[in-house]
Design a protein around this motif. Structure first.
Motif, PDB file in Angstrom:
ATOM      1  N   LEU A 276      -0.577  -6.553   5.417  1.00 39.79           N
ATOM      2  CA  LEU A 276       0.198  -6.047   4.286  1.00 39.79           C
ATOM      3  C   LEU A 276      -0.765  -5.392   3.308  1.00 39.79           C
ATOM      4  CD1 LEU A 276       2.525  -9.140   3.795  1.00 39.79           C
ATOM      5  CD2 LEU A 276       3.235  -6.890   4.597  1.00 39.79           C
TER       6      LEU A 276
ATOM      7  N   ARG B 203       9.485  -7.515   0.799  1.00 42.68           N
ATOM      8  CA  ARG B 203       9.478  -6.767   2.048  1.00 42.68           C
ATOM      9  C   ARG B 203      10.455  -7.450   3.005  1.00 42.68           C
ATOM     10  NH1 ARG B 203       6.661  -4.231  -0.939  1.00 42.68           N
ATOM     11  NH2 ARG B 203       4.628  -3.272  -0.533  1.00 42.68           N
TER      12      ARG B 203
ATOM     13  N   ILE C 111       6.890  -5.780  10.228  1.00 46.30           N
ATOM     14  CA  ILE C 111       7.210  -5.639   8.808  1.00 46.30           C
ATOM     15  C   ILE C 111       7.734  -4.228   8.581  1.00 46.30           C
ATOM     16  CG2 ILE C 111       6.343  -5.696   6.445  1.00 46.30           C
ATOM     17  CD1 ILE C 111       6.302  -8.408   7.700  1.00 46.30           C
TER      18      ILE C 111
ATOM     19  N   THR D  41       8.589  -0.797   6.834  1.00 47.80           N
ATOM     20  CA  THR D  41       7.931   0.017   5.812  1.00 47.80           C
ATOM     21  C   THR D  41       8.824   0.102   4.579  1.00 47.80           C
ATOM     22  OG1 THR D  41       6.843   1.338   7.516  1.00 47.80           O
ATOM     23  CG2 THR D  41       6.946   2.275   5.292  1.00 47.80           C
ATOM     24  N   PRO D  42       8.309  -0.237   3.397  1.00 45.87           N
ATOM     25  CA  PRO D  42       9.152  -0.176   2.192  1.00 45.87           C
ATOM     26  C   PRO D  42       9.444   1.263   1.802  1.00 45.87           C
ATOM     27  CG  PRO D  42       6.889  -0.646   1.583  1.00 45.87           C
ATOM     28  CD  PRO D  42       6.935  -0.668   3.087  1.00 45.87           C
TER      29      PRO D  42
ATOM     30  N   SER E 274      13.305  -3.905  -0.512  1.00 49.04           N
ATOM     31  CA  SER E 274      11.926  -3.480  -0.749  1.00 49.04           C
ATOM     32  C   SER E 274      11.779  -2.661  -2.027  1.00 49.04           C
ATOM     33  CB  SER E 274      11.404  -2.676   0.441  1.00 49.04           C
ATOM     34  OG  SER E 274      12.117  -1.461   0.587  1.00 49.04           O
TER      35      SER E 274
END
Length: 295
Positions: A13, A149, A161, A163-164, A258
């Protein structure tokens, strides 16, 4: 004893210094605010039009609903205007912009994750889990906030994870959130604020009350106790700080997780909001609630 194998993943992250939050800018004194308003009021309408166009061209795509934010800022600072004349919509937005700034909430670091199951587990392959990660974001001036997230864990233990988005937004504080008198009185005692002043303040209030009602009662009792002005002022201020430290917020329903940021807004949070630890609680009626502690 059963052993547990731990495998380090390649998921990292990373803070994104380009993600910025639009925030109120508050001058250090009312006098400065009045001078800023006076300078904007002195601008010709043609220059106001040009400046606002430049501003929206540069910042309009970096923030969601930037016009609405600037209009709210204008409404919040219009008391500093030395005129009651009707202003053009563009001048109102420009005035709001002069009391607005950007904050890079992840400029310094992004760390201390906490993970909980996502409330929406629909349309997932068998053995998979959708989750939410809360993180401590530290930005300029070392002010910390809570950002989020989302991600996905499959049956083989692989983690993804999402992507914001590039946008960040703060919630709006719920107007006139209510307080329970018994609980509030207990907290006053824990803080050493219980006494004649706070007893009289609470006597004027119902079993539940709003911040506006508390302010009114504090002001009334403070005027009646002017003989002990310095002591009264300190207790009155701390009583209101206690109330302001307990508040409700609401995010826009269609905003993505996010995009949501919990930024410090009360006097007790002046050093930032750190290390939120969320847990999912299942209520007896079948509903679910997320709780968290933070520093």
């Amino acid at each position: 004893m059963k052993t547990l194998d731990v495998k380090r993943t390649n998921v990292t992250l990373r803070p994104d210094r380009a993600r910025v939050l639009v925030r109120p800018f508050n001058p250090t004194s009312d006098q400065r605010a009045v001078k800023i308003c006076a300078r904007v009021m002195a601008l010709p309408e043609a220059e106001v039009h040009w400046l606002l166009g430049q501003l929206l061209a540069e910042f309009g795509e970096r923030h969601l609903k930037i016009r609405e934010f600037l209009q709210r800022r204008y409404q919040q600072v219009r008391a500093y205007l030395l005129t009651d004349q009707k202003l053009s919509a563009e001048r109102e937005l420009l005035l709001g912009a002069y009391f607005t700034h950007e904050y890079a909430l992840e400029a310094a670091a992004l760390f201390n994750p906490s993970i909980v199951p996502h409330p929406d587990q629909s349309d997932l392959p068998p053995g998979s889990l959708r989750f939410i990660v809360s993180l401590r974001a530290t930005g300029e001036g070392h002010i910390s906030s809570v950002t989020l997230r989302t991600g996905f864990l499959d049956a083989e233990g692989n983690i993804l994870i999402n992507t914001p988005t590039r946008y960040c937004l703060e919630p709006e504080q719920a107007p006139n959130a209510s307080y329970e008198k018994k609980f509030f009185e207990r907290k006053l005692g824990e803080l050493g604020l219980a006494g004649d002043f706070t007893r009289q303040v609470l006597q004027n209030l119902g079993d539940t009350f709003t911040l506006d009602e508390l302010r009114t009662s504090v002001g009334l009792v403070a005027r009646l106790q002017q003989a002990r002005e310095q002591e009264t002022e300190a207790v009155a201020r701390k009583t209101l700080v206690l109330a302001q430290s307990n508040y409700e917020v609401q995010f826009t329903p269609n905003s993505r997780l996010s995009e949501r940021v919990l930024f410090p807004v009360t006097p007790s949070q002046s050093n930032g909001i750190e290390d939120a630890r969320f847990v999912l609680f299942h209520n007896e009626d079948g509903t679910r609630t997320y709780y968290a502690t933070y520093t």
